[in-house]
Enzyme design. Structure first.
Site, mmCIF file in Angstrom:
data_model
loop_
_atom_site.group_PDB
_atom_site.id
_atom_site.type_symbol
_atom_site.label_atom_id
_atom_site.label_comp_id
_atom_site.label_asym_id
_atom_site.label_seq_id
_atom_site.Cartn_x
_atom_site.Cartn_y
_atom_site.Cartn_z
ATOM 1 N N GLY A 255 0.126 -1.298 0.257
ATOM 2 C CA GLY A 255 0.184 -0.312 0.062
ATOM 3 C C GLY A 255 0.860 1.355 -0.102
ATOM 4 O O GLY A 255 1.746 1.707 0.524
ATOM 5 N N ASP B 81 -1.171 5.084 -6.418
ATOM 6 C CA ASP B 81 -0.012 4.366 -5.996
ATOM 7 C C ASP B 81 1.088 5.761 -6.853
ATOM 8 O O ASP B 81 1.612 6.067 -6.098
ATOM 9 C CB ASP B 81 0.635 3.481 -6.691
ATOM 10 C CG ASP B 81 0.354 2.054 -6.118
ATOM 11 O OD1 ASP B 81 -0.935 1.615 -6.148
ATOM 12 O OD2 ASP B 81 0.933 1.903 -4.741
ATOM 13 N N ARG C 198 10.411 -1.306 -4.663
ATOM 14 C CA ARG C 198 9.201 -1.397 -5.842
ATOM 15 C C ARG C 198 9.039 -0.371 -5.907
ATOM 16 O O ARG C 198 8.820 1.276 -5.439
ATOM 17 C CB ARG C 198 8.063 -1.465 -4.323
ATOM 18 C CG ARG C 198 7.193 -2.472 -4.465
ATOM 19 C CD ARG C 198 6.158 -3.074 -3.299
ATOM 20 N NE ARG C 198 5.460 -3.593 -5.079
ATOM 21 C CZ ARG C 198 4.402 -3.270 -4.302
ATOM 22 N NH1 ARG C 198 3.686 -3.052 -3.285
ATOM 23 N NH2 ARG C 198 3.351 -3.540 -5.316
HETATM 24 O O1 MRU Z 1 0.560 -4.069 -4.487
HETATM 25 P P1 MRU Z 1 0.220 -3.435 -3.735
HETATM 26 O O2 MRU Z 1 -0.892 -3.830 -2.805
HETATM 27 O O3 MRU Z 1 1.439 -2.208 -2.686
HETATM 28 O O4 MRU Z 1 -0.896 -2.248 -3.638
HETATM 29 C C1 MRU Z 1 -1.232 -1.607 -3.145
HETATM 30 C C2 MRU Z 1 -2.793 -0.235 -4.011
HETATM 31 O O5 MRU Z 1 -2.971 -0.542 -5.272
HETATM 32 C C3 MRU Z 1 -3.849 0.850 -3.361
HETATM 33 O O6 MRU Z 1 -4.724 0.750 -3.847
HETATM 34 C C4 MRU Z 1 -2.451 1.860 -3.025
HETATM 35 O O7 MRU Z 1 -1.434 1.266 -2.935
HETATM 36 C C5 MRU Z 1 -3.433 2.894 -2.578
HETATM 37 S S1 MRU Z 1 -3.467 2.360 -1.248
HETATM 38 C C6 MRU Z 1 -3.626 3.668 0.448
#
Ligand code: MRU
Length: 348
Positions: A48, A238, A90
């Site tokens: 997230g 993101d 990431r």
């Molecule tokens: O791969 P992830 O689980 O890190 O992806 C997370 C998302 O796409 C969320 O929707 C985004 O980070 C928003 S979190 C408030």
């Protein structure tokens, strides 16, 4: 409501909920070093956008706390290596380099202080990023209330909740505040293949909070909309480019196209730390690609013929023209986003 916070600094280490183990087990994972933190981010023990920004900031503190550097120059060299390690984890969520930038600036500002003081200032800054995120989430939750009528049926994708932030979440933060206010809402959670953040995390955390949630396969969203069972979609982000294009979990773009087809609004909820004014459009956002195994296997069991080529982008980009509004801590912004978001930036 679940008890332990998503991530916490304790004395000289970090403790986080291991999100790879949910929903079967609520267990805590400890990180003592920057390398352990990098592993936790890469493997999605913590994930997230806002949460990985916070985690990376603590990762810098972990990486430098045992440093024996006696000069700023030496410490700066070591910090450069830990920054690179965190940055390599990431690539898509801008909250991560944004948080690292704040820590680097603090180190620079204290360059004439003692090494102990610099280390203390870095920890303070990481904790400030963490606490500020909690407050940003609360404001997003409150600002989003103008979009939610009593009785609203909301579709969400991935997990943009407590588990993804330092507070009540962004997209789910809006739902938590609505629930606190006594609005009767119902949520549909996309399971979110390949890693099932919607099924494993969103469904779990909403159930913990007593918010009615129904889990659907990602490809059931169109059917649901065609039956008139959804009023709006709310997702997190993101990275948001200057023109309002939004990178979010793979499948968000599909959802946006479906919303347009069914004349349903799609809102994006994100703090200002997710805005990247350096990128003119979503085309420039780096999109992480993940291991084939995450697609070919579910829970360790093979679901595809051995050796099949796989394409697994972790995120996609939803163009600004499919987004009805962006909910931030400073209010709800609408198109044209290049103007509305830059006004927000100028206001600070
Ligand atoms: O791969 P992830 O689980 O890190 O992806 C997370 C998302 O796409 C969320 O929707 C985004 O980070 C928003 S979190 C408030």
């Amino acid at each position: 409501m679940f008890d332990p916070p998503t991530i916490a600094w304790q004395d000289d280490h970090v403790v986080m909920i291991d999100q790879t183990r949910l929903p079967e087990e609520l267990i805590l994972h400890r990180c003592d070093t920057a390398e352990e933190m990098a592993e936790a981010i890469r493997t999605l023990r913590i994930r997230g956008a806002p949460a990985i920004g916070i985690a990376a900031a603590y990762g810098i503190v972990l990486g430098l706390q045992k440093s024996s550097a006696e000069s700023f120059k030496k410490l700066q060299g070591e910090m450069g290596r830990v920054l690179d390690l965190m940055r390599s984890t990431r690539p898509t969520a801008v909250n991560l380099p944004w948080a690292l930038g704040r820590l680097r600036a603090v180190a620079e500002k204290h360059r004439d202080a003692s090494i102990t003081e610099i280390k203390g200032a870095l920890l303070q800054e990481a904790q400030a990023i963490h606490q500020e995120d909690a407050s940003l989430c609360r404001h997003i939750g409150e600002n989003g209330q103008q979009l939610l009528k009593d009785g609203a049926r909301i579709l969400t994708h991935c997990n943009a909740g407590r588990l993804a932030t330092g507070g009540i979440g962004t997209a789910l933060g809006i739902l938590y505040v609505a629930h606190e206010m006594g609005k009767k809402i119902a949520v549909y959670a996309d399971e979110t293949r390949p890693l099932l953040q919607g099924a494993r995390l969103t469904a779990w955390e909403l159930m913990q909070a007593g918010i009615p949630v129904t889990l659907i396969c990602d490809n059931a969203a169109g059917r649901l909309m065609s039956q008139g069972k959804v009023d709006l979609a709310i997702v997190g982000a993101d990275r948001i480019a200057a023109n309002g294009d939004v990178a979010n979990k793979i499948g968000t773009y599909n959802l946006a196209v479906l919303c347009e087809k069914h004349h349903l609004p799609l809102y994006v909820a994100a703090p200002s730390s997710t805005l990247d004014f350096q990128l003119a459009s979503g085309e420039e956002i780096p999109i992480e690609e993940r291991d084939a195994q995450e697609v070919t296997e579910i829970c360790g069991r093979s679901m595809a013929p051995h050796g099949v080529p796989v394409y697994s982008p972790a995120f996609d980009v939803t163009p600004a023209n499919l987004i009805s509004g962006i909910v931030t801590e400073a209010g709800v912004f609408t198109a044209p986003y290049d103007r509305s978001l830059s006004r927000m930036k100028q206001r600070g």
